[in-house]
Design an enzyme around this catalytic site. Structure first.
Site, short mmCIF file in Angstrom:
data_model
loop_
_atom_site.label_atom_id
_atom_site.label_comp_id
_atom_site.label_asym_id
_atom_site.label_seq_id
_atom_site.Cartn_x
_atom_site.Cartn_y
_atom_site.Cartn_z
CB CYS A 5 -0.98 -0.02 1.16
SG CYS A 5 -2.24 -1.29 0.90
CG PHE A 6 3.50 2.69 3.22
CD1 PHE A 6 2.23 2.97 3.69
CD2 PHE A 6 4.51 2.48 4.15
CE1 PHE A 6 1.96 3.04 5.06
CE2 PHE A 6 4.25 2.54 5.51
CZ PHE A 6 2.99 2.82 5.96
CE LYS B 240 4.43 -4.96 9.76
NZ LYS B 240 3.24 -4.19 10.17
P1 NAD Z 1 -5.91 -8.65 -1.72
O1 NAD Z 1 -5.36 -8.65 -3.09
O2 NAD Z 1 -5.26 -9.47 -0.66
O3 NAD Z 1 -7.45 -9.12 -1.76
C1 NAD Z 1 -8.37 -8.65 -2.69
C2 NAD Z 1 -9.27 -9.81 -3.10
O4 NAD Z 1 -10.36 -9.31 -3.88
C3 NAD Z 1 -8.59 -10.87 -3.97
O5 NAD Z 1 -8.66 -12.13 -3.31
C4 NAD Z 1 -9.38 -10.86 -5.29
O6 NAD Z 1 -9.52 -12.15 -5.85
C5 NAD Z 1 -10.71 -10.32 -4.83
N1 NAD Z 1 -11.51 -9.72 -5.91
C6 NAD Z 1 -11.14 -8.80 -6.82
N2 NAD Z 1 -12.18 -8.49 -7.61
C7 NAD Z 1 -13.24 -9.23 -7.21
C8 NAD Z 1 -14.59 -9.33 -7.62
N3 NAD Z 1 -15.08 -8.58 -8.63
N4 NAD Z 1 -15.40 -10.20 -6.97
C9 NAD Z 1 -14.93 -10.95 -5.96
N5 NAD Z 1 -13.65 -10.88 -5.50
C10 NAD Z 1 -12.82 -10.02 -6.12
O7 NAD Z 1 -5.99 -7.12 -1.27
P2 NAD Z 1 -5.93 -6.55 0.22
O8 NAD Z 1 -4.53 -6.47 0.70
O9 NAD Z 1 -6.96 -7.24 1.05
O10 NAD Z 1 -6.39 -5.04 -0.05
C11 NAD Z 1 -7.72 -4.73 -0.38
C12 NAD Z 1 -7.90 -3.23 -0.31
O11 NAD Z 1 -7.68 -2.80 1.05
C13 NAD Z 1 -6.92 -2.42 -1.17
O12 NAD Z 1 -7.60 -1.30 -1.66
C14 NAD Z 1 -5.86 -1.99 -0.18
O13 NAD Z 1 -5.25 -0.79 -0.55
C15 NAD Z 1 -6.66 -1.80 1.09
N6 NAD Z 1 -5.90 -1.98 2.35
C16 NAD Z 1 -5.02 -3.00 2.48
C17 NAD Z 1 -4.36 -3.19 3.68
C18 NAD Z 1 -3.38 -4.31 3.89
O14 NAD Z 1 -2.75 -4.35 4.93
N7 NAD Z 1 -3.21 -5.22 2.96
C19 NAD Z 1 -4.65 -2.34 4.77
C20 NAD Z 1 -5.57 -1.32 4.60
C21 NAD Z 1 -6.21 -1.15 3.38
C1 UGA Z 2 0.47 0.24 6.48
C2 UGA Z 2 -0.11 1.18 7.53
O1 UGA Z 2 0.69 1.11 8.71
C3 UGA Z 2 -1.55 0.79 7.87
O2 UGA Z 2 -2.11 1.73 8.78
C4 UGA Z 2 -2.39 0.77 6.58
O3 UGA Z 2 -3.70 0.35 6.85
C5 UGA Z 2 -1.74 -0.18 5.59
O4 UGA Z 2 -0.38 0.24 5.33
C6 UGA Z 2 -2.43 -0.19 4.27
O5 UGA Z 2 -3.12 0.74 3.92
O6 UGA Z 2 -2.19 -1.19 3.60
P1 UGA Z 2 1.50 -2.21 6.47
O7 UGA Z 2 2.02 -1.81 5.14
O8 UGA Z 2 0.77 -3.49 6.59
O9 UGA Z 2 0.52 -1.07 7.04
O10 UGA Z 2 2.70 -2.27 7.53
P2 UGA Z 2 3.58 -1.13 8.24
O11 UGA Z 2 3.81 -1.54 9.63
O12 UGA Z 2 3.05 0.21 8.02
O13 UGA Z 2 4.98 -1.28 7.48
C7 UGA Z 2 5.12 -0.89 6.13
C8 UGA Z 2 6.58 -0.93 5.75
O14 UGA Z 2 7.30 0.12 6.39
C9 UGA Z 2 7.29 -2.23 6.15
O15 UGA Z 2 8.17 -2.62 5.14
C10 UGA Z 2 8.03 -1.83 7.40
O16 UGA Z 2 9.16 -2.62 7.64
C11 UGA Z 2 8.44 -0.41 7.06
N1 UGA Z 2 8.70 0.43 8.25
C12 UGA Z 2 7.73 0.66 9.16
C13 UGA Z 2 9.97 1.00 8.39
O17 UGA Z 2 10.87 0.79 7.56
N2 UGA Z 2 10.20 1.79 9.49
C14 UGA Z 2 9.25 2.05 10.42
O18 UGA Z 2 9.52 2.80 11.39
C15 UGA Z 2 7.97 1.46 10.24
#
Ligand code: NAD
Ligand code: UGA
Length: 460
Positions: A279-280, A342
């Site tokens: 995501c970042f 991570k």
């Molecule tokens: P992911 O790729 O792990 O999961 C998404 C799932 O959606 C997949 O399994 C895919 O097959 C399914 N999918 C896609 N289109 C579909 C459809 N039309 N019908 C049914 N299933 C469908 O993604 P994720 O990491 O869970 O992220 C999802 C969203 O949440 C992203 O927008 C991401 O930016 C956000 N987000 C992720 C994190 C994180 O830590 N991974 C944290 C906060 C927000």
């Molecule tokens: C990050 C945010 O922390 C969540 O709040 C957000 O929901 C998520 O993205 C998202 O939108 O997907 P995540 O990417 O799962 O979560 O993990 P983090 O703990 O944020 O670490 C991200 C990366 O930054 C890792 O590679 C970690 O090692 C690195 N990091 C983190 C550093 O290098 N230094 C730090 O001080 C903290």
């Protein structure tokens, strides 16, 4: 949709990924009277959610899934049926960076979001609340609403934004006690009613003071902004780490000193080989694209620097290895400890390890990788090489990776790396034996006593 809390409420979540799976498992765990179905097109993923070996590794997840699964938590590929029956539909599908056409390399690809909206419009015969859980650009709700309005005109939809802030590796802890839950909705009476319905779900276990309600656009934009600020902190401390390395300052000491200023705070100041994760990078690039789209070019340039610095940090780490190993790693064995982006996750999306390993392979090193949770086939796929490629070996222990190696590079801060018998590892290595700590997790003095030459990020 009226009074859904008085009848059995049904929630459908589209997308059984790192967000959909854990967030819905938490709702089902905390709200036994709500039926939660997580649907996905990916049959293999759904089968794994229904098995003993869940598709994602996340501490504490197994416990809450096994508590609720089969009672009020279901994983299914019956997307249409589940949407049709639901009162609330969460959209939790992936929103990757676009790789083609307008905005390629920066804008979020919203094709999966759009498909969900079309699917909802097609199969809905009852009113529903649609919740944007995925991270999306500000004003996406307008697109979703327009698509929904093309369906059955007797069905009413309310679109809410409820971005997810969990971090991988601590997802269950984050979901159990979130800093805040953010819900954005329309200011109309129907919008406020929908907001209240979702507030009432979270209020089962989250203090109401931590449930923040806003207009839709503020909520959508807050998610991108939060990730941009977090990523910016890492790039800022990483920029300082270079300066530490040439001046004799120590970045951990600097981080501690500045973090004690209550205006700065101690978190997210860990210098590293660079941030990874799904995501970042994508969210900062999305913000850059949005700024450009609205003609805010200076703002776009400002945020783009966060990514430039992160790319530089990964490259700098490889350069350090090559330079230290007498300007060549050709034919040398380099042990890589940690491949996940991570600790406490099996997720490798955008992990710094991919870039470091690729660059080392390019430099003709023999790269031997060990990670406690990432399967070998995933590593081969990420590096885009075949399993019989002689340049890479996947190992089943740190010791195996390090035997006869010239150097070790620590790329993930797994706790188990702190307990490695480094004396034994040192003895098994070619001399001089180098250790590059990309996470600054090891006691440098102790390693130097053993005989290693140690290089941490951000110290001379
Ligand atoms: P992911 O790729 O792990 O999961 C998404 C799932 O959606 C997949 O399994 C895919 O097959 C399914 N999918 C896609 N289109 C579909 C459809 N039309 N019908 C049914 N299933 C469908 O993604 P994720 O990491 O869970 O992220 C999802 C969203 O949440 C992203 O927008 C991401 O930016 C956000 N987000 C992720 C994190 C994180 O830590 N991974 C944290 C906060 C927000
Ligand atoms: C990050 C945010 O922390 C969540 O709040 C957000 O929901 C998520 O993205 C998202 O939108 O997907 P995540 O990417 O799962 O979560 O993990 P983090 O703990 O944020 O670490 C991200 C990366 O930054 C890792 O590679 C970690 O090692 C690195 N990091 C983190 C550093 O290098 N230094 C730090 O001080 C903290």
């Amino acid at each position: 949709m009226a009074d859904v809390l008085s009848a059995l409420m049904k929630i459908c979540c589209i997308g059984a990924g790192y967000v959909g799976g854990p967030t819905m498992a938490m709702i089902a765990h905390k709200c036994e009277d709500i039926e939660v179905t997580v649907v996905d097109l990916n049959e293999e993923r759904i089968a794994a959610w229904n098995s003993e070996k869940l598709p994602i590794y996340e501490p504490g997840l197994e416990e809450i899934v096994s508590d609720a699964r089969g009672r009020n938590l279901f994983f299914s590929t019956a997307v249409d049926e589940s949407i049709a029956e639901a009162d609330i539909v969460f959209i939790s599908v992936n929103t990757p960076t676009k790789t083609y056409g307008t905005g390629a390399g920066k804008a979020a690809d919203l094709k999966y979001i759009e498909l969900c909206a079309r699917q909802i419009a097609k199969v809905s015969t009852t009113d529903k609340i649609i919740v944007e859980k995925s991270t999306i650009p500000v004003r996406t709700a307008t697109t979703i609403k327009r698509i929904l309005s093309s369906g059955n005109s007797n069905v009413k939809f309310q679109v809410l934004s409820n971005p997810e802030f969990l971090a991988e590796g601590t997802a269950i802890k984050d979901l159990m006690a979130p800093d805040r839950v953010l819900i954005g909705g329309e200011e109309s009476e129907a919008g406020q009613k929908a907001i209240q319905t979702l507030v009432d779900v979270y209020a089962r276990w989250v203090d109401k003071a931590n449930i923040l309600t806003t207009n839709v656009w503020s909520s959508e934009l807050s998610k991108l902004t939060a990730n941009a600020f977090l990523a910016q902190r890492i790039s800022s401390i990483n920029a300082i780490s270079s300066l530490c390395e040439v001046t004799g300052a120590n970045v951990d000491e600097v981080a501690r000193a500045i973090g004690m200023d209550s205006r700065i705070g101690p978190k997210f100041l860990k210098a590293s080989v660079g941030f990874g994760g799904s995501c970042f990078q994508k969210d900062v690039l999305n913000l850059v694209y949005l700024c450009e789209h609205y003609g805010l070019h200076k703002e776009a340039e400002y945020w783009e620097q966060v990514i430039t610095m992160n790319d530089h940090q990964k490259k700098r780490f490889v350069d350090k290895i090559v330079k230290t190993l007498f300007n060549t790693v050709s034919g040398k064995k380099i042990a890589i400890l940690g491949f996940a982006f991570k600790k406490d996750t099996n997720d490798t999306r955008e992990t710094a390890a991919i870039y470091v390993c690729r660059d080392l392979i390019e430099e003709q090193a023999h790269v031997c990788i060990y990670d406690p949770q990432v399967p070998a086939e995933k590593i081969y796929a990420d590096l885009e090489i075949s399993e019989d490629d002689p340049r890479v070996t996947i190992c089943s222990s740190a010791k195996e990776a390090a035997t006869d190696a010239h150097a070790i590079a620590i790329l993930t801060e797994w706790d188990e790396f702190k307990d490695i018998d480094f004396k034994g590892v040192y003895q098994s290595m070619l001399k001089p034996a180098f250790l590059f700590d990309g996470r600054n997790i090891l006691d440098r003095g102790r390693l130097e006593e053993i005989g290693f030459e140690v290089y941490g990020v951000g110290s001379a």
